[in-house]
Design an enzyme around this catalytic site. Structure first.
Site, mmCIF file in Angstrom:
data_model
loop_
_atom_site.group_PDB
_atom_site.id
_atom_site.type_symbol
_atom_site.label_atom_id
_atom_site.label_comp_id
_atom_site.label_asym_id
_atom_site.label_seq_id
_atom_site.Cartn_x
_atom_site.Cartn_y
_atom_site.Cartn_z
ATOM 1 C CG HIS A 164 -1.783 1.161 1.402
ATOM 2 N ND1 HIS A 164 -3.138 1.154 1.138
ATOM 3 C CD2 HIS A 164 -1.506 2.429 1.836
ATOM 4 C CE1 HIS A 164 -3.650 2.352 1.400
ATOM 5 N NE2 HIS A 164 -2.675 3.147 1.830
ATOM 6 C CD GLU A 165 1.551 3.377 3.653
ATOM 7 O OE1 GLU A 165 1.671 4.493 3.099
ATOM 8 O OE2 GLU A 165 0.520 3.041 4.268
ATOM 9 C CG HIS A 168 0.241 6.196 -0.689
ATOM 10 N ND1 HIS A 168 -0.951 6.457 -1.329
ATOM 11 C CD2 HIS A 168 -0.093 5.786 0.572
ATOM 12 C CE1 HIS A 168 -1.954 6.227 -0.502
ATOM 13 N NE2 HIS A 168 -1.464 5.806 0.658
ATOM 14 C CG HIS A 174 -6.207 6.155 0.599
ATOM 15 N ND1 HIS A 174 -6.101 7.232 1.465
ATOM 16 C CD2 HIS A 174 -5.127 5.382 0.844
ATOM 17 C CE1 HIS A 174 -5.000 7.097 2.191
ATOM 18 N NE2 HIS A 174 -4.395 5.986 1.837
#
Length: 599
Positions: A164-165, A168, A174
């Site tokens: 997930h990170e 980014h 999101h």
């Protein structure tokens, strides 16, 4: 969780269309001492391997044409960034030692594994990462996206947090629902991310993909995919895992994959499996790959020779093969004809002392997988080998890439021990490729952070990794002043455009540097052009400034040498961008043999 920074208007090259072969994104993972004291982090090497495996599996199953490659991992014990907070992320990104390590290993992304942060109301912050952004739907990152590709992951959270990170850093937000709650659609704020649809997806009460928060959709179900409207899967409640022009993280990642993989030049050579195609001798004309020396107690664990290594039972043939792409890096091929162990005798160790055993292993047969073991083995007086599980490590290894095995232990000698060996073998007796074998005292000083290099050079013979266009596109070209390749900045939109690269982590504050580069504008049919270079520098306590490196009027189609000198101010460097530019935007600009020498 994301954290956005104001990006400059410098744009990177247009991403090429998604390729069939996945792009390799090199990642460096550091971890805090406290992270290793948790249940999830006690075996931190296995945890990091699981992060990479989860992310790559999600990419593959989602249809993303990139894969993470771990190029370095290390304990971070020179500073304290204990929990997942924005302040710790900022300090981590600006840490000069972290920046130097990133440059040493050519990491496109940098992660720190620490502890989650209690954010109140029953919630914890599991991770945080800077958002890689560009002009909306332009297909280009802003110039500083590569410099802020840092994230934090709480070791006490799930494996999906790491992916997930990293998402980014790659320009993913999101979800649409969460964009509505944030400032994304507020016209007072700049666009965040790469495309409007570069985000996760979810269905109320059913599921959320990797980038979306499940609680925003009233569910605990996180599908292990990146949003893709062309993918229908049971994990997405047998519905599409995305929505066209609305939530399509896969399309966004595939569009930007080339740029992400070029955030930093590749420093750790890529590897091949020569064993799967028969014995391949090391080409004598290739230069040796640049790699850090291992040291340790095994002598030549990099296998410049096979001295000291043998097959225990004589049922395997040993040979040296080159496993690198474009340079020479020997590995030991253990071609097993019957079950056997690769062994090397070592001098007696100190009982009760801590040691770390490590190495890289790949199966000879491609597209296979099985358990490989690495251990200290004791030979007893009767000639039998004694095996102590506490002094061994096992890992599921494939024939498609090297996997690193590592174990730290307190040495306990066996009874009536007469000899001691380091050994590697597979459970079934399969043939192996072995590299970077090392045994060292665990109390030894941690890997040192190298000083800033005295010489920074780019000849582009291995591509233009780390470079990008400044209001232009950039690519490798055969129009070179020397050697085979150079950089071409083309589709230049304005005068005063060209190419740039980040020097963050390579420069030493307060030093003087001599700069030189070969430059050319056009193919010989146009007019003269002004060429010039700047170092854009942001340092602590000073506003951003453009430091001139030299200028020269050049004849169209002819190579010229651009030279200059710059004195850097003292104080921590926050950003350093080398820009080589020219007029005559209707013409391509060619750049070769760029060099900065510390004086």
């Amino acid at each position: 969780m994301k954290k956005s920074l104001l990006c400059s208007t410098l744009a990177l090259a247009v991403a090429s269309a998604a390729q069939a072969a996945p792009k390799t994104v090199d990642i460096m993972v550091l971890y805090t001492p406290a992270a290793t004291q948790t249940a999830n982090g006690r075996d931190i090497d296995a945890r990091i391997a699981s992060y990479i495996e989860f992310a790559n599996t999600a990419y593959e199953k989602s249809g993303v044409n990139l894969r993470l490659r771990l190029v370095h991992k290390q304990r971070l014990d020179w500073a304290d960034y204990p929990t997942v907070t924005g302040a710790n992320l900022d300090r981590f990104m600006r840490d000069p030692q972290v920046q130097r390590l990133r440059e040493q290993y050519g990491a496109d992304l940098v992660s720190l594994v620490n502890r989650s942060q209690n954010s109140g109301n029953g919630y914890i912050t599991c991770g945080i990462g800077y958002m890689g952004s560009g002009d909306k739907n332009s297909g280009r990152f802003h110039g500083n996206a590569k410099d802020i590709a840092y994230n934090l992951t709480g070791v006490d959270c799930g494996l999906n947090t790491f992916a997930h990170e990293a998402g980014h850093n790659m320009g993913l937000r999101h979800s649409y629902e969460q964009d509505l709650e944030s400032s994304y659609y507020d016209p007072r704020y700049a666009h965040s991310g790469t495309y409007e649809w570069s985000r996760g997806y979810g269905v109320q009460g059913r599921f959320a993909t990797v980038m979306a928060y499940p609680h925003a959709f009233g569910t605990n179900k996180q599908a292990p995919f990146f949003a893709n409207p062309r993918l229908v899967n049971a994990e997405c409640a047998n519905q599409p895992c995305g929505r066209e022009e609305h939530a399509d993280a896969v399309r966004a990642l595939n569009s930007m994959a080339t740029q992400i993989a070029d955030f930093r030049p590749t420093k750790v050579p890529g590897t091949v499996n020569p064993g799967s195609g028969g014995d391949t001798p090391t080409p004598p004309d290739l230069p040796w790959c640049t790699k850090a020396k291992l040291g340790g107690l095994l002598g030549d664990g990099e296998f410049a020779s096979m001295e000291g290594w043998r097959a225990w039972s004589g049922n395997a043939q040993l040979s040296l093969v080159n496993v690198a792409k474009g340079c020479r890096d020997n590995a030991l091929l253990v071609d097993v004809r019957g079950f056997d162990l690769l062994v090397r005798p070592i001098a007696p160790l100190r009982a009760g002392s801590g040691y770390r055993l490590s190495g890289k292993v790949m199966l000879k047969a491609a597209n296979t997988r099985e358990t490989v073991r690495m251990a200290l083995l004791s030979e007893r007086a009767d000639g039998a080998l004694a095996y102590n599980p506490a002094q061994s490590v096992e890992l599921s290894v494939s024939g498609n890439e090297f996997s690193r095995l590592e174990k730290t232990f307190d040495y306990r000698p066996a009874a009536d021990q007469r000899n001691l060996y380091v050994a590697v073998w597979s459970d079934s007796g399969a043939s192996l490729l072995v590299d970077e074998m090392n045994l060292q005292e665990a109390q030894a000083a941690p890997p040192s952070v190298p000083p800033a290099p005295k010489r920074i050079a780019y000849d582009f013979e291995s591509g233009i990794g780390g470079w990008s266009g400044v209001h232009a596109s950039a690519r490798a070209t055969r129009v070179a002043s020397a050697g085979r390749l150079a950089l071409e900045a083309y589709q230049r939109r304005y005068a005063g455009t060209g190419a740039s690269t980040s020097l963050l982590g390579n420069l030493e504050a307060g030093r003087t540097y001599a700069f030189s580069a070969d430059v050319r504008v056009g193919d010989g049919r146009g007019s003269q052009a002004m060429t010039y270079a700047y170092l854009y520098l942001e340092s602590q306590g000073r506003p951003g400034e453009y430091l001139p490196l030299g200028y020269k009027v050049v004849e169209n189609g002819r190579w010229a040498s651009l030279r200059g000198q710059v004195q850097l101010p003292k104080g921590p460097i926050k950003r350093a961008e080398l820009m080589i530019l020219s007029g005559n935007q209707q013409e391509s600009m060619f750049i070769d043999n760029v060099q900065l020498l510390q004086k």
